[in-house]
Design a protein around this motif. Structure first.
Motif, PDB file in Angstrom:
ATOM      1  N   ASP A  73       0.826  -1.204   0.000  1.00  0.00           N
ATOM      2  CA  ASP A  73       0.000   0.000   0.000  1.00  0.00           C
ATOM      3  C   ASP A  73       0.862   1.257   0.000  1.00  0.00           C
ATOM      4  O   ASP A  73       0.591   2.221  -0.731  1.00  0.00           O
ATOM      5  CB  ASP A  73      -0.929   0.007   1.217  1.00  0.00           C
ATOM      6  N   THR A  74       1.912   1.281   0.818  1.00  0.00           N
ATOM      7  CA  THR A  74       2.809   2.439   0.842  1.00  0.00           C
ATOM      8  C   THR A  74       3.532   2.583  -0.489  1.00  0.00           C
ATOM      9  O   THR A  74       3.707   3.705  -0.997  1.00  0.00           O
ATOM     10  CB  THR A  74       3.834   2.295   1.979  1.00  0.00           C
ATOM     11  N   ASP A 105       1.233   4.214  -2.905  1.00  0.00           N
ATOM     12  CA  ASP A 105       1.120   5.657  -2.671  1.00  0.00           C
ATOM     13  C   ASP A 105       2.329   6.410  -3.224  1.00  0.00           C
ATOM     14  O   ASP A 105       2.189   7.487  -3.806  1.00  0.00           O
ATOM     15  CB  ASP A 105       0.980   5.932  -1.167  1.00  0.00           C
ATOM     16  N   SER A 122       2.199   6.371  -7.078  1.00  0.00           N
ATOM     17  CA  SER A 122       1.105   7.200  -7.584  1.00  0.00           C
ATOM     18  C   SER A 122       1.463   8.683  -7.498  1.00  0.00           C
ATOM     19  O   SER A 122       1.138   9.469  -8.400  1.00  0.00           O
ATOM     20  CB  SER A 122      -0.174   6.932  -6.783  1.00  0.00           C
ATOM     21  N   GLU A 123       2.150   9.063  -6.427  1.00  0.00           N
ATOM     22  CA  GLU A 123       2.506  10.466  -6.248  1.00  0.00           C
ATOM     23  C   GLU A 123       3.653  10.886  -7.160  1.00  0.00           C
ATOM     24  O   GLU A 123       3.620  11.969  -7.755  1.00  0.00           O
ATOM     25  CB  GLU A 123       2.894  10.700  -4.791  1.00  0.00           C
TER      26      GLU A 123
END
Length: 589
Positions: free
Chosen positions: A229-230, A233, A236-237
């Motif tokens: 999950d991290t 993130d 995606s950023e």
């Protein structure tokens, strides 16, 4: 079942974290009565597996960390459950810190005063949902060789003159940690299982290669670890995954893994406890403590930000140059003069030359403390090989890899239970000359159970607990049936898990289902991949696929009409009226 009760104490203590089991909420909705640690895996309580693993490796100082709401249920099971009472003495202690809640992070646990007082030396961290076939003593041996051996057995800081094998050896780059990661793909994999993102770097090869079967050949240095999950993130950023130049400068060769999962098996020296205490923002052991520790080995300045200079100390921190290790995890060992202890000395010339070199080095001026490089002990990673890579030098075909799994979802609960049901029993004469699995049962079908004639049971893939009754004309394949269960005439069960006290009606057909304790299935039901909550009843004739049958709790008594409709099973979660036949009794919270 054999246990390593005659082994000497390893000096480790084990902490087993008994969490709330949010992902198994069908069966853990009432943690005060039935917490996650007591959910049966192949008819044994979940916590039995890490407890048995610890006892077999010689660790008897064991603490179970649990929220206060679950403490009484776990203590009662330790005293009454036949599988838990059969474990060697001494019995594990239950610690229920006052401020520990079901939402507390794993790193936050180690800032609680009750836990800090309980940890008195090097320790092992385990989750209560671990099922591991790897011998624990092999992991301990690998850690001791890599991180706790004599100072001369590996390269450490040349400017360090203190002991390297005991308390205080972390100042010379020794006494680091060890974590375990396993592959989620291949045989026994479950679709959608959680994974982590791991980067490792190879260690310098030993002069003498490890023997065949040693875990040391699969150990590397962990340099980056985070959750999927991290990672999502970050990508995606930033539209990519950035790799720092410091990592490449420190480690020219790295290995990136994205199908492996953290087993949450950690071998930690006592000083690691200080990382969680000094860094109150850390929430997770795996992602924060271990992840930041791994990055501190190559990211400049991160070790100082984490307080590692203060935690580890420095050879020149004390005014008289002696060791001043501040933690109370044991007695500081004196450095050993291996040369003088040897019985094969040829003369004193070599020892004299070593003394001259040491004296010369001591006269060299040392930089100021703030300019000295922080020597951080590494966190190592054992990367468990999959079946396709676990090969023997004398065999060209792959051999099955020992099982490591975190049983923290319903799919894994069913999958691992069915796998363990395939293990031959101790009473199987065909394997009497071989070493049986430590997870084998004395009998596949308990002698205390009652099996009617004209019933088909596939014994190699089925477990049936004591005091259960199987009526005639039943067909049971690849199932685990707990104690005190009742299966009526004509039922057909395939790949199912039945916990204790389940009642199955006549002509019921179940495939891939998990039935909670004391649940009841009405006659002529047809269920496919369903879950039934503890104590719930599925009405007769229900035909359902992929549903969770749960009792709706916490109703507001102000609206009596709505309460009556929900209790009767006539209202869905979105407020629509429906019939019992359409929704069964699937009332999820």
């Amino acid at each position: 079942m054999p246990h390593a009760t005659s082994m000497h104490s390893t000096g480790f203590q084990a902490l087993i974290l008994c969490g709330p089991g949010v992902s198994l909420n069908t069966f853990t909705s009432n943690p005060g009565e039935f917490p996650k640690a007591l959910i049966p895996i192949a008819n044994r309580p979940m916590v039995w597996y890490p407890l048995d693993w610890c006892y077999r490796m010689g660790i008897t100082n064991i603490q179970l960390i649990t929220p206060p709401s679950s403490a009484k249920a776990i203590e009662a099971s330790l005293a009454q459950n036949p599988y838990l009472t059969s474990l060697p003495s001494p019995r594990a202690d239950v610690i229920a810190p006052t401020d520990l809640t079901e939402t507390s992070g794993t790193a936050e646990i180690f800032r609680l005063p009750e836990v800090q007082a309980a940890i008195t030396g090097d320790f092992l961290i385990l989750p209560c949902d671990l099922v591991c076939e790897i011998p624990g003593e092999s992991l301990l041996e690998a850690w001791m060789i890599q991180q706790a051996g004599f100072g001369g057995s590996s390269s450490v800081g040349l400017d360090y003159g203190g002991p390297k094998m005991g308390i205080g050896g972390e100042r010379g780059g020794r006494r680091g940690g060890l974590g375990v990661w396993f592959d989620t793909k291949g045989e026994g994999s479950v679709k959608g299982e959680e994974t982590d993102f791991v980067i490792t770097a190879p260690l310098n090869g030993p002069i003498v290669p490890p023997p065949e079967g040693s875990l040391r050949s699969h150990i590397s240095q962990l340099v980056y670890s985070t959750t999927a999950d991290t990672l999502s993130d970050i990508t995606s950023e930033k539209k990519s995954f950035p790799i720092r130049h410091g990592l490449i400068r420190k480690h020219g060769k790295i290995r990136i893994l994205n199908t492996f999962r953290d087993a949450h098996i950690y071998l930690f020296p006592h000083w690691v406890l200080e990382i969680a205490k000094l860094n109150e923002s850390t929430d997770s052991i795996g992602e924060d403590v271990v992840g930041l520790w791994a990055k501190a080995g190559w990211q400049n300045g991160l070790g100082d930000k984490l307080g590692l200079r203060e935690i580890l100390g420095h050879p020149d921190d004390s005014q008289d140059g002696t060791e001043t290790y501040s933690h109370h995890s044991g007695i500081l060992e004196e450095d050993m003069d291996i040369y003088n202890m040897s019985t094969t000395q040829t003369g004193s010339s070599n020892n004299a030359s070593l003394t001259k070199v040491s004296s010369f080095a001591s006269r060299v001026s040392t930089p100021h403390k703030s300019q000295q490089k922080l020597n951080i002990p590494p966190i190592l990673a054992y990367i468990h090989p999959s079946s396709s890579t676990a090969t023997s030098s004398s065999m060209s075909t792959p051999r099955p890899s020992p099982l490591i799994r975190r049983v923290d979802t319903s799919h894994l609960l069913l999958s691992v239970s069915l796998y363990l049901a395939t293990l031959p029993s101790f009473s199987d004469s065909s394997i009497s000359i071989l070493n049986p699995s430590p997870f084998s049962h004395p009998d596949k079908i308990s002698p205390q159970s009652t099996i009617a004639p004209r019933t088909t049971i596939h014994t190699p893939t089925t477990l049936i607990g004591p005091n259960s009754t199987i009526s005639e004309k039943c067909v049971i394949k690849e199932c685990v049936i707990g104690a005190n269960c009742s299966v009526q005439v004509g039922a057909r069960l395939t790949k199912c898990l039945l916990m204790d006290g389940v009642e199955i009606g006549e002509k019921v057909q179940l495939t891939g289902c998990i039935l909670g304790r004391r649940s009841r299935i009405g006659k002529e039901c047809v269920l496919w991949e369903c879950e039934v909550q503890n104590g719930n009843m599925v009405p007769e004739g229900t035909d359902s696929r992929g549903e969770k049958f749960m009792i709706f709790e916490g109703l507001d008594g102000d609206d009596d009409e709505e309460v009556d409709e929900v209790e009767a099973g006539l209202m869905t979660d979105d407020g629509r009226s429906n019939t019992v036949d359409e929704i069964g009794m699937d009332l999820e919270r």
